[in-house]
Scaffold this motif. Structure first.
Motif, short mmCIF file in Angstrom:
data_model
loop_
_atom_site.label_atom_id
_atom_site.label_comp_id
_atom_site.label_asym_id
_atom_site.label_seq_id
_atom_site.Cartn_x
_atom_site.Cartn_y
_atom_site.Cartn_z
N ALA A 64 10.56 -28.02 24.91
CA ALA A 64 9.16 -28.16 24.48
C ALA A 64 8.36 -28.89 25.55
CB ALA A 64 9.08 -28.91 23.16
N ARG A 65 8.95 -29.90 26.18
CA ARG A 65 8.26 -30.63 27.24
C ARG A 65 7.98 -29.71 28.42
NH1 ARG A 65 12.04 -33.85 28.66
NH2 ARG A 65 11.71 -35.35 26.99
N GLU A 66 8.92 -28.85 28.76
CA GLU A 66 8.71 -27.92 29.86
C GLU A 66 7.58 -26.94 29.54
OE1 GLU A 66 11.09 -24.45 32.40
OE2 GLU A 66 12.11 -25.51 30.77
N VAL A 67 7.59 -26.39 28.32
CA VAL A 67 6.52 -25.46 27.90
C VAL A 67 5.16 -26.15 28.01
CG1 VAL A 67 5.56 -24.17 25.97
CG2 VAL A 67 8.03 -24.13 26.39
N LEU A 68 5.06 -27.35 27.48
CA LEU A 68 3.79 -28.06 27.47
C LEU A 68 3.36 -28.46 28.88
CD1 LEU A 68 4.41 -30.25 24.31
CD2 LEU A 68 2.91 -28.26 24.50
N GLY A 69 4.34 -28.71 29.76
CA GLY A 69 4.00 -29.01 31.14
C GLY A 69 3.29 -27.84 31.81
N HIS A 70 3.73 -26.62 31.50
CA HIS A 70 3.05 -25.43 32.04
C HIS A 70 1.68 -25.25 31.38
CE1 HIS A 70 6.51 -24.36 34.33
NE2 HIS A 70 7.27 -24.12 33.29
N VAL A 71 1.59 -25.53 30.10
CA VAL A 71 0.31 -25.43 29.41
C VAL A 71 -0.74 -26.31 30.08
CG1 VAL A 71 -0.91 -25.99 27.26
CG2 VAL A 71 1.29 -24.80 27.17
#
Length: 213
Positions: A64-71
């Motif tokens: 989830a942290r990786e996804v949000l980092g791209h967001v």
């Protein structure tokens, strides 16, 4: 708003919000003192997305942290930013390169993309986990002896493109790039199960119309 109000409006316990802050899932608030910070509507929106990723998508916190980092990466163009966020979500199995069906499935997928004129997907190819998952799924059909028709796949792909147009039309109703990518990620987690359910309901309805009860 203060943390207590953010908790009240979101329905999420303050201890959980503090955990999200520590894990980098929620941006910090604006400091107003050494011990207090203020939060705004963007934090409420992000909390909804975090809950979707963790509770519905069942993503590990690190994913989830990786996804949000791209967001949040506004150094990327919108297409790359959106693609990176969606690629970070879980996908289907990887192709079995030892299986003889894999090469044929890959050729079929690439030919399909050519017929559709999906030049971006064709150019990215195996770099995309979605492309690899499609190859793996098609190879499995072949291996298990379930026939498929190229025209059938192509027609479904064109229908999915119409869905994608609607998705991006809805995404563009949000004012900022970050909000748009958030919406796309939330849709991938929340609405894809809805689309699958609608597909199955449509099959049930068509079966009843054709064959009765």
């Amino acid at each position: 708003m203060r943390l207590s109000e953010l908790s009240e409006r979101s329905g999420i316990a303050t201890a959980t919000i503090k955990y999200y802050l520590r894990e980098g899932l929620l941006p910090p608030g604006e400091r107003v003192s050494a011990t207090q910070a203020e939060y705004d509507e963007s934090h409420l929106r992000r909390l909804r997305l975090v809950r979707a990723l963790l509770q519905v998508g069942r993503l590990p916190v690190a994913t989830a942290r990786e996804v949000l980092g791209h967001v949040d990466d506004d150094s990327l163009g919108r297409t790359i930013r959106l693609g990176a966020a969606l690629w970070a979500l879980p996908h289907g199995p990887e192709p079995d390169e030892e299986a003889p069906e894999t090469a044929a499935a890959r050729a079929e997928v690439d030919a399909l993309l050519d017929r559709l004129g999906w030049t971006h997907a064709r150019e990215i190819g195996e770099l995309s986990p979605v492309h690899r998952s499609l190859v793996a799924s098609l190879a499995t059909l072949v291996r298990l002896g379930y026939p498929y028709e190229s025209a059938y796949l192509e027609e479904h792909a064109r229908l999915m493109h119409q869905v994608a147009v609607q998705d991006l039309d809805l995404m563009e109703t949000h004012p900022t790039a970050s909000q748009q990518v958030e919406m796309a990620v939330a849709s991938a987690v929340l609405y894809e199960p809805l689309l699958m359910s609608l597909h199955r309901l449509a099959q049930e309805e068509e079966s009843a119309r054709r064959y009765g009860y």
